[in-house]
Design an enzyme around this catalytic site. Structure first.
Site, PDB file in Angstrom:
ATOM      1  N   ARG A 287       0.851  -1.193   0.000  1.00  0.00           N
ATOM      2  CA  ARG A 287       0.000   0.000   0.000  1.00  0.00           C
ATOM      3  C   ARG A 287       0.875   1.226   0.000  1.00  0.00           C
ATOM      4  NH1 ARG A 287       0.101   3.038   4.510  1.00  0.00           N
ATOM      5  NH2 ARG A 287       0.319   2.087   6.590  1.00  0.00           N
TER       6      ARG A 287
ATOM      7  N   ASP B 186       9.766   8.397  11.556  1.00  0.00           N
ATOM      8  CA  ASP B 186       8.545   8.252  10.772  1.00  0.00           C
ATOM      9  C   ASP B 186       8.413   9.438   9.814  1.00  0.00           C
ATOM     10  OD1 ASP B 186       5.838   7.749   9.945  1.00  0.00           O
ATOM     11  OD2 ASP B 186       5.481   6.664  11.794  1.00  0.00           O
TER      12      ASP B 186
END
Length: 290
Positions: A94, A192
């Site tokens: 994804r 992140d």
């Protein structure tokens, strides 16, 4: 530090963007695009797809969405969708974090799932030319941004525990000469999402680290740390009229009930003053006559 969204707990908030006086972000696992004022006013969210990794404004008023099958254009006002690439259809990946470069190309990476570490990729979409692979061997493609002069691209593949810097060819939209800017220890959490401020310093959110840390964009020296009342910190951006407020997104997905009770901030979006300004983001270029 203030909570912008006290009534909405995201599963996996990511990709915050300050655009036309509102904060926009995705809730990945709900497949939702969200928008809200920095004071919490005007909050709205729309579940659009199964999984929504990133959203970037376009120069024609629409949004480019990086979802589970590829890329689509979305008109918020008309609630209309147009698929522009289904590159991930029928494969176990994804889309994840993505941003537009200064020329309006959209860079986005995937997350390795069933095929394991090192099987994901990093792509660039350019209107009229489609989508091209620029990096393989990726596991969890995450934060990215560009230097003010566009000569460098900063990039995070989370399990590498690094922020890397590429030489960036603005004319060709090409990356080369990958070098680590900073390498993190095992106890730092996972790097992140990220953004650069007006001074060229990198602000990095740490999944499992309960913080955002700022690093010198040239040397990698840590300059400061902003504690966040949530363990799973996912991304950040600068927002507000003067781009002088730091917005921080977090996640609640995967936490046990007792952990959620102990972390009321998990899944919330925060805003705080850090004494520096950011830079405006870039729109995806669809109007090729400009």
């Amino acid at each position: 530090m203030d909570v912008i969204t006290p009534e909405y707990r995201a599963l996996l908030a990511e990709g915050p963007v300050w655009h036309e006086g509102m904060l926009w972000y995705v809730d990945i696992q709900r497949g939702a695009l969200c928008r809200v004022g920095l004071d919490g006013s005007g909050f709205e969210w729309r579940a659009l797809v199964e999984l929504l990794g990133a959203a970037s404004p376009c120069d024609d008023g629409r949004w480019l969405l990086a979802y589970e099958d590829g890329l689509m254009l979305y008109d918020w006002d008309r609630d209309e969708r147009e698929v522009v690439s289904d590159v991930l259809r029928d494969v176990p990946f994804r889309m994840n974090d993505g941003k537009a470069d200064p020329r309006g190309r959209f860079w986005v990476g995937t997350i390795a799932t069933e095929r394991g570490a090192g099987s994901a990729s990093f792509y660039c979409y350019e209107h009229g030319r489609g989508i091209a692979t620029h990096l393989t061997g990726v596991t969890i493609s995450n934060g990215l941004d560009w230097s003010a002069d566009g000569s460098r691209m900063y990039y995070i593949d989370t399990p590498t525990k690094r922020v890397d810097v590429f030489d960036f060819d603005m004319e060709r939209g090409a990356i080369s000469n990958r070098q680590p800017l900073v390498v993190f220890g095992e106890d730092a959490g996972g790097p992140d999402g990220m953004c650069l401020d007006a001074d060229g310093h990198a602000w990095v959110a740490f999944w499992g680290g309960s913080c955002v840390r700022c690093f010198d964009g040239e040397t990698g020296e840590q300059l400061r740390e902003v504690a966040v009342p949530a363990e799973r910190v996912t991304s950040c951006c600068f927002a507000g009229e003067g781009l002088d407020r730091l917005v921080i997104t977090t996640a609640s997905a995967g936490l046990r009930d007792d952990e959620l009770e102990a972390q009321p901030g998990a899944g919330r979006v925060f805003v705080t003053d850090v004494g520096v300004r950011g830079r405006a983001g870039h729109a995806v270029r669809l109007n090729t006559s400009r």
